[in-house]
Design a protein around this motif. Structure first.
Motif: not given
Length: 423
Positions: A273-275, A293-297, A327-328, A351-357
């Motif tokens: 995992x990378x973030x 924005x944050x992306x998990x790989x 997750x993005x 506060x609003x957070x949206x995670x996708x992919x």
């Protein structure tokens, strides 16, 4: 660790700390006592979570806590000596939802109900030379590799040893080892492990860590941290931040990176995992805006410690975590301080957070959303100065494939009354 072992361990730490402190007090009792701080914090905490789209029953609790903390000064000796003591106690005020686990109060599986009350206590020996300090015993780290949880009732604490040095200009060096955690919903210390849902629990011999925080200039800072949860995972963390001012407006740009992999015997198998995350913070008078924005790989969930230990160094950390594979997440927070309207002590946050992919085998179009509103008021002056009231509402929407997951999404309400008395 059993209760008896826990009591014996903490008792021994306390005795060692007290013995060392007494030697120092004989030489410099004034500094030890006069520079000390003692505080008593009261917290009344109500929480209820409902699952509106399923037959799942509500969970939650209502409890009252008292937390006493003593932090000594230091003796006037070549190696300065200090001692911290703490005690925490919480009592459940009613039986509403008491038959269901809520992750806030301890739960007795044999009786099928929450504990009526529970408590924690600890002692910390402090040794200081110049600008380097060593702490042994109960620890409350707030670092990229381990963090306390003060978001519910009693505070998470750890046991171990931690060294912090500021002897080199603009550089802070932190190193140590954590061996046990006393999580927010427990009255006992346990060995560290991985938060892994319903998977079997495998315990580590400890979390070894090293951290370097450096101020390159007054405007630019950076950090590198390494954590090794023995035989479970390794973690690298890097950070670069820039802050400036445009007129009266403060602007901060913050980039963070985590790299996680398995360690040693790999009790939980391969971890990949990378973030990557970037965030901008703008503060102008009574207005605060944070967005990023944050992306998990990688195919693995971001690893965190068992015991609901949070990871707020992830920009989009929240109730849902937003730590799932690939997750993005984009997020935005706005806060307003009502002193601009003449109401000192009142602050509102949205506060609003949206995670996708999110990667889930056999499912596409996976997403999760968290929305929250909070209103907090702290009496700014008078006899009730410091009395606080916080109201919070949280809503979540979790989708697997094209179907919203019934029974997983929830709405949550919290009401918290606090008062801190400093002796």
């Amino acid at each position: 660790m059993s209760n008896n072992k826990q009591v014996n361990t903490i008792f021994k730490m306390s005795c060692i700390a007290l013995a060392c402190a007494v030697v120092g007090i004989e030489q410099a009792s004034a500094a030890f006592v006069e520079d000390s701080k003692t505080s008593l914090n009261f917290r009344n905490f109500y929480i209820e979570r409902e699952y509106p789209n399923s037959n799942a029953e509500n969970i939650g609790s209502w409890s009252q806590a008292a937390m006493l903390r003593f932090e000594s000064g230091y003796t006037d000796t070549p190696v300065q000596v200090g001692l911290d003591l703490s005690g925490q106690y919480a009592y459940r005020l009613n039986d509403h939802n008491a038959e269901r686990l809520d992750t806030i109060l301890p739960y007795d599986a044999d009786k099928g109900e929450q504990y009526q009350d529970y408590g924690k206590y600890g002692a910390t020996l402090k040794l200081k030379y110049s600008n380097t300090e060593l702490k042994i015993g109960e620890l409350r780290p707030m670092t990229p590799v381990a963090f306390i949880d003060d978001s519910r009732q009693l505070v998470t604490t750890y046991a171990g040893v931690m060294l912090e040095s500021k002897d080199i200009k603009d550089l802070k060096i932190t190193a140590g080892k954590l061996t046990h955690i006393n999580s927010r919903e427990d009255d006992d210390y346990e060995k560290l492990s991985l938060f892994a849902g319903n998977a079997p629990r495998y315990e580590s011999d400890g979390l070894n860590f090293l951290g370097l925080d450096y101020n390159f200039t007054p405007a630019v800072s950076g950090a590198y941290w390494y954590g090794q949860l023995e035989d479970i995972y390794q973690q690298h963390y890097a950070n670069l931040a820039y802050g400036t001012k445009v007129g009266d407006t403060k602007i901060k740009l913050d980039a963070r990176y985590f790299h996680n992999s398995e360690d040693g015997e790999a009790f939980y198998g391969k971890i990949d995992n990378q973030s990557y995350g970037v965030m901008t913070t703008i503060e102008d008078g009574n207005h605060l805006l944070m967005t990023g924005v944050r992306k998990n790989d990688g195919p693995s969930t971001f690893p965190t410690l068992a015991g609901y230990a949070p990871q707020p160094f992830l920009h989009a950390w929240a109730n849902l975590g937003f730590v799932k594979p690939d997750e993005l997440t984009w997020h935005i927070l706005y806060a307003y301080d009502f002193k601009g309207l003449g109401v000192n002590g009142l602050r509102a946050t949205a506060r609003y957070l949206h995670g996708s992919e999110i990667s889930r085998p056999g499912l596409e179009d996976n997403s999760e959303i968290e929305k929250s509103l909070a209103l907090r008021y702290v009496v700014p002056e008078g006899k009730l100065k410091g009395l606080g009231l916080e109201l919070m509402h949280i809503r979540t929407d979790i989708k697997y494939g094209t179907v919203y997951q019934k029974g997983t999404e929830y709405n949550e309400n919290r009401a918290i009354v606090t008062y801190n008395y400093k002796f």
